[in-house]
Design an enzyme around this catalytic site. Structure first.
Site, PDB file in Angstrom:
ATOM      1  N   GLN A   1      46.741  -0.444 -69.528  1.00 41.57           N
ATOM      2  CA  GLN A   1      46.767  -1.134 -68.187  1.00 41.57           C
ATOM      3  C   GLN A   1      46.356  -2.489 -68.307  1.00 41.57           C
ATOM      4  O   GLN A   1      46.705  -3.205 -67.388  1.00 41.57           O
ATOM      5  CB  GLN A   1      46.117  -0.484 -67.176  1.00 41.57           C
TER       6      GLN A   1
ATOM      7  N   GLY B   1      40.109   4.977 -62.067  1.00 39.93           N
ATOM      8  CA  GLY B   1      40.410   5.247 -63.495  1.00 39.93           C
ATOM      9  C   GLY B   1      41.260   4.155 -63.936  1.00 39.93           C
ATOM     10  O   GLY B   1      41.884   3.266 -63.061  1.00 39.93           O
TER      11      GLY B   1
ATOM     12  N   HIS C   1      49.325   7.915 -68.607  1.00 37.08           N
ATOM     13  CA  HIS C   1      49.384   6.343 -69.070  1.00 37.08           C
ATOM     14  C   HIS C   1      49.514   6.091 -70.568  1.00 37.08           C
ATOM     15  O   HIS C   1      50.106   5.307 -71.273  1.00 37.08           O
ATOM     16  CB  HIS C   1      48.292   5.366 -68.648  1.00 37.08           C
TER      17      HIS C   1
ATOM     18  N   CYS D   1      48.281   3.567 -58.111  1.00 36.78           N
ATOM     19  CA  CYS D   1      48.040   3.229 -59.565  1.00 36.78           C
ATOM     20  C   CYS D   1      47.664   1.782 -59.506  1.00 36.78           C
ATOM     21  O   CYS D   1      48.758   1.009 -58.853  1.00 36.78           O
ATOM     22  CB  CYS D   1      49.363   3.591 -60.234  1.00 36.78           C
ATOM     23  N   LEU D   2      47.030   1.350 -60.158  1.00 35.82           N
ATOM     24  CA  LEU D   2      46.489  -0.209 -59.973  1.00 35.82           C
ATOM     25  C   LEU D   2      47.812  -0.809 -60.773  1.00 35.82           C
ATOM     26  O   LEU D   2      47.821  -2.159 -60.423  1.00 35.82           O
ATOM     27  CB  LEU D   2      45.373  -0.479 -60.828  1.00 35.82           C
TER      28      LEU D   2
ATOM     29  N   HIS E   1      46.508  11.759 -64.580  1.00 33.84           N
ATOM     30  CA  HIS E   1      47.177  10.603 -64.157  1.00 33.84           C
ATOM     31  C   HIS E   1      46.870   9.501 -65.505  1.00 33.84           C
ATOM     32  O   HIS E   1      47.730   8.945 -65.777  1.00 33.84           O
ATOM     33  CB  HIS E   1      46.506   9.628 -63.109  1.00 33.84           C
ATOM     34  N   GLU E   2      45.757   9.506 -65.901  1.00 36.22           N
ATOM     35  CA  GLU E   2      45.501   8.436 -66.917  1.00 36.22           C
ATOM     36  C   GLU E   2      46.051   8.908 -68.332  1.00 36.22           C
ATOM     37  O   GLU E   2      46.545   8.152 -69.107  1.00 36.22           O
ATOM     38  CB  GLU E   2      43.787   8.323 -67.052  1.00 36.22           C
TER      39      GLU E   2
HETATM   40  O1  GNR Z   1      42.515   4.041 -58.501  1.00 37.33           O
HETATM   41  C1  GNR Z   1      43.108   4.823 -58.494  1.00 37.33           C
HETATM   42  N1  GNR Z   1      43.181   6.016 -57.747  1.00 37.33           N
HETATM   43  C2  GNR Z   1      43.902   7.326 -57.909  1.00 37.33           C
HETATM   44  C3  GNR Z   1      44.292   7.960 -56.847  1.00 37.33           C
HETATM   45  C4  GNR Z   1      44.849   9.132 -57.164  1.00 37.33           C
HETATM   46  C5  GNR Z   1      45.185   9.499 -58.230  1.00 37.33           C
HETATM   47  C6  GNR Z   1      45.130   8.706 -59.371  1.00 37.33           C
HETATM   48  C7  GNR Z   1      44.485   7.610 -59.484  1.00 37.33           C
HETATM   49  S1  GNR Z   1      44.107   6.646 -60.649  1.00 37.33           S
HETATM   50  C8  GNR Z   1      44.235   5.046 -59.830  1.00 37.33           C
HETATM   51  C9  GNR Z   1      43.749   3.869 -61.020  1.00 37.33           C
HETATM   52  C10 GNR Z   1      44.800   3.697 -62.023  1.00 37.33           C
HETATM   53  O2  GNR Z   1      45.993   3.529 -61.712  1.00 37.33           O
HETATM   54  N2  GNR Z   1      44.560   4.505 -63.278  1.00 37.33           N
HETATM   55  O3  GNR Z   1      45.468   4.483 -64.065  1.00 37.33           O
HETATM   56 NI    NI Z   2      47.469   4.360 -63.022  1.00 36.42          NI
END
Ligand code: GNR
Ligand code: NI
Length: 172
Positions: free
Chosen positions: A51, A46, A140, A94-95, A136-137
């Site tokens: 980001q 995601g 952000h 998270c990236l 999660h997104e």
């Molecule tokens: O790549 C991602 N893996 C992930 C694993 C578990 C819960 C959420 C994520 S999102 C993350 C990519 C990212 O940072 N998205 O904002």
């Molecule tokens: Ni993230």
């Protein structure tokens, strides 16, 4: 299409609240294409626009298991309509918080309303990894990172580590 640089914590841009998109124009579609390229090249599932430094309410997700077969999903101006009171726990990464992982509890299901790649209004019922990823997104978009849910001590240790790596230009 282009691969953009992913911002990493600590970075105040990641703490901005993103603004709604007025129209899903060609320019927005190009941005979504770049987001997807960037996400795939970083092996993420995601990515939120902030980001890559763009404070717009846009998310791309691909939780497909088969890496050959791309199953991108685009969410513009997403709104969570409903969540389940039952929580589920996933080990999140998270990236923008490279190489750090933690178990986070979130509602196991959610309903999200959004505009798709073509600007059409959609309603999606999500569960499992997709529900977690959407939430999660969406965080952000509000300037929230998963490490904000950890204890002060754990969070500060992670930020310290990331700052150190940044100043040494080392990627651990
Ligand atoms: O790549 C991602 N893996 C992930 C694993 C578990 C819960 C959420 C994520 S999102 C993350 C990519 C990212 O940072 N998205 O904002
Ligand atoms: Ni993230």
């Amino acid at each position: 299409m282009a691969i953009k640089t992913i911002l990493t914590e600590p970075n105040q841009l990641l703490r901005q609240v993103s603004r709604p998109v007025e129209k899903v124009s060609q320019e927005i579609q190009n941005l979504m294409d770049d987001m997807l390229d960037t996400m795939y090249s970083a092996n993420g599932i995601g990515l939120a626009a902030i980001q890559i430094g763009v404070p717009k309410r846009i998310i791309v997700i691909d939780i497909g298991k088969d890496k050959e077969k791309k199953e991108p999903q685009y969410f513009v101006n997403p709104i969570i309509k409903n969540t389940n009171s039952i929580l589920s726990t996933y080990e999140e990464g998270c990236l923008s918080v490279p190489n750090q992982f933690a178990e986070i509890d979130r509602p196991s299901k959610c309903e999200v309303e959004y505009l798709d790649y073509n600007g059409e209004k959609k309603l999606l019922k999500a569960e499992g990894l997709l529900a977690t990823c959407i939430q999660h997104e969406m965080d952000h978009l509000e300037g929230i990172l998963f490490i904000d849910y950890l204890s002060k001590l754990k969070k500060s240790m992670i930020i310290k580590k990331l700052s150190k790596n940044k100043s040494n230009r080392i990627v651990v």
